[in-house]
Design an enzyme around this catalytic site. Structure first.
Site, PDB file in Angstrom:
ATOM      1  CG  ASP A   1      96.961 -13.123 -15.591  1.00  0.00           C
ATOM      2  OD1 ASP A   1      96.746 -13.283 -14.422  1.00  0.00           O
ATOM      3  OD2 ASP A   1      97.647 -13.902 -16.566  1.00  0.00           O
TER       4      ASP A   1
ATOM      5  NE  ARG B   1      97.047 -19.608 -20.667  1.00  0.00           N
ATOM      6  CZ  ARG B   1      97.526 -19.082 -19.469  1.00  0.00           C
ATOM      7  NH1 ARG B   1      98.037 -19.771 -18.623  1.00  0.00           N
ATOM      8  NH2 ARG B   1      97.286 -17.729 -19.273  1.00  0.00           N
TER       9      ARG B   1
END
Length: 543
Positions: A458, A178
């Site tokens: 996160d 990603r």
């Protein structure tokens, strides 16, 4: 030829490409050929990227003025058409459990060895984009693709610890990468005097160094594409990847992608996004945490769309249930995978009762996903893989559930934007402050994935906390469930109470930057306009 100017650590290629930092092993990654490849991407696509970012700003101005997202009138033919995406490669037919995490060598080895079907190596929400992290991550992934990656833990006293190596290729998870989102720059690389796109830097470097090996193994390259908001952004990615395939002499369609539906505008363009990427897309993913963040950001000026505290905004809430089920229906109609979301829980050591409660939440979430028709799910911790796999194995004996068409689903515009009901408690408010401060401190210190109260936080989860605080504080008349007004005096008290919540600060990731994190959050919450991403102002403080 590349040349280094030792005084300012700049590297120039043909006089127009500069690298403004140094990291261990950088010359192996940023070779002259790799830099020229990156420069070609920048020069071809930067203007289009900026145009897409301008369109985002225009859409947000429309929402701030009271407008609402909706299905597009100009793309009815795409939504009503009978087309399907291209057939999926063998390696991506069964994705029942995927693990995600940052790109440091130890994580890369453990994730590939974890027993998950897929490992999403994340340069975005779980990686703090320090220059050292980015270069080390690219080196680790190239070593993993080559099968040579090893890592030896070293103690604080210099002692040698456990040695980590990769299992045989056939036993490894399928690697997907990603890159960072379209909104981010890579400030350390300047092309013709301008910073290049972080998206193109991450994807371009990985593809340049690893495409031949992965293509020979019929393993892609495969990517996850984050934070898209429109079909035009998907088309830009498709154009970029077409260019990459031509430049690297790959078979057209060799590179496959999965798109995260993690913005509110994107849920209204899922058919269109699939169509724009139809020759290479493998599926869509319910990026639930970023989706909640995007909901708050999109409706930041809508007093009737204020969400309750994060713990109450679960996937069983009607607007999130409609989102996930529409994603399943849309993907399966087109022959693509519908991937479920992240289980943020991590095992709780030393408290068996609390751990069982946490694992029960994971079981219920994964059972909901597989019963609804998802083809796979995400976990953040290797210990959750057996639990998630057991549930999907029992309820999904086939490699996927693309045959489950969910023709019963009917999700309207109003279903997708209806806010969930709930409250804001003092613990919820102060918990948001704590998560933001602790995450910012760790991120500024180079750590983008932080365990806080047995949840893996996160950037996406920190963004929920940060945008909720801003919206609550800038919405008149809100009160906590005990009647206390939600105002900046409450925020100040939360900052004063923070040391008691933190405990022994010296033991926390990024402990030396706690005060800096408080300062960043204080400025972000007091600002008259909500900052689009907390990583934008925080990035200026890195390196």
């Amino acid at each position: 030829m590349a040349k280094r100017q030792d005084g300012d650590t700049q590297v120039g290629v043909d006089g127009n490409i500069e690298v403004l930092a140094q990291a261990e092993g950088q010359d192996q990654v940023l070779t002259p050929a790799a830099l020229r490849f990156l420069a070609g991407l920048h020069r071809r696509f930067e203007a289009a990227r900026q145009s897409r970012l301008d369109a985002r700003a225009a859409h947000q101005a429309h929402f701030d003025a009271g407008g609402l997202p909706d299905f597009r009138a100009d793309t009815v033919a795409i939504r009503n058409g009978s087309w399907k995406v291209a057939p999926l490669p063998q390696a991506l037919l069964d994705r029942r459990v995927e693990i995600t995490g940052p790109v440091d060598p130890k994580m890369v080895i453990n994730a590939l060895n974890s027993g998950a079907k897929v490992y999403m190596a994340d340069f975005e929400d779980s990686t703090s984009p320090t220059w050292d992290n980015l270069i080390a991550g690219q080196r680790a992934l190239t070593g993993a693709v080559a099968g040579t990656l090893e890592f030896t833990a070293v103690g604080a006293d210099g002692s040698t610890g456990k040695h980590y190596t990769l299992r045989p290729f056939e036993e490894q998870a399928v690697l997907m990468v990603r890159p960072r989102g379209w909104h981010l720059d890579e400030k350390h690389v300047r092309i013709d005097g301008a910073p290049m796109s972080a998206s193109l830097f991450d994807l371009g470097l990985f593809a340049f160094h690893n495409s031949d090996v992965l293509a020979a193994k019929d393993r892609g390259p495969y990517f996850y594409l984050p934070k898209l908001q429109s079909m035009e952004e998907a088309q830009l990615w498709n154009d970029v990847i077409d260019h990459v395939e031509r430049e690297l002499r790959l078979v057209p369609g060799q590179i496959k992608v999965t798109v995260l539906i993690e913005t509110l505008p994107a849920v209204f363009e899922m058919d269109e996004i699939l169509h724009a990427l139809r020759t290479r897309i493998a599926g869509l993913n319910c990026g639930r945490w970023d989706y909640v963040f995007s909901y708050i950001k999109t409706f930041r000026r809508h007093r009737d769309k204020v969400l309750p505290e994060r713990a109450q905004v679960t996937m069983t809430q009607p607007f999130l249930k409609a989102y996930s089920e529409l994603l399943i229906q849309t993907c399966h109609k087109r022959g693509a995978h519908a991937m479920g979301g992240m289980a943020a829980q991590i095992p709780i050591s030393g408290d068996e009762a609390a751990n069982e409660v946490a694992m029960a939440k994971v079981r219920a979430d994964k059972l909901r996903e597989v019963t609804a028709g998802h083809d796979g799910t995400w976990v953040a911790h290797p210990a959750l893989i057996p639990l998630a796999r057991e549930i999907f194995d029992e309820r999904m004996p086939t490699p996927n559930q693309r045959h489950v068409l969910r023709e019963d689903v009917w999700a309207t515009r109003d279903d997708l934007i209806k806010p969930s009901l709930g409250t804001i408690s003092r613990a919820g408010f102060e918990g948001n402050v704590e998560v933001c401060v602790r995450y910012l401190a760790a991120w500024l210190d180079g750590n983008g994935c932080v365990p806080i109260h047995w949840l893996m936080e996160d950037a996406a989860t920190a963004e929920i906390a940060r945008t909720q605080l801003w919206q609550w504080l800038h919405s008149d008349g809100l009160h906590l469930d005990d009647g206390t007004p939600v105002d900046f005096a409450l925020l100040e008290r939360a900052f004063l109470n923070l040391p008691g919540r933190l405990g022994d600060r010296a033991r926390l990731p990024g402990a030396s930057r706690i005060n800096e994190g408080i300062g960043v959050l204080d400025r972000l919450t007091h600002a008259d306009v909500l900052e689009d991403f907390l990583t934008l102002p925080a990035y200026a403080r890195l390196d």
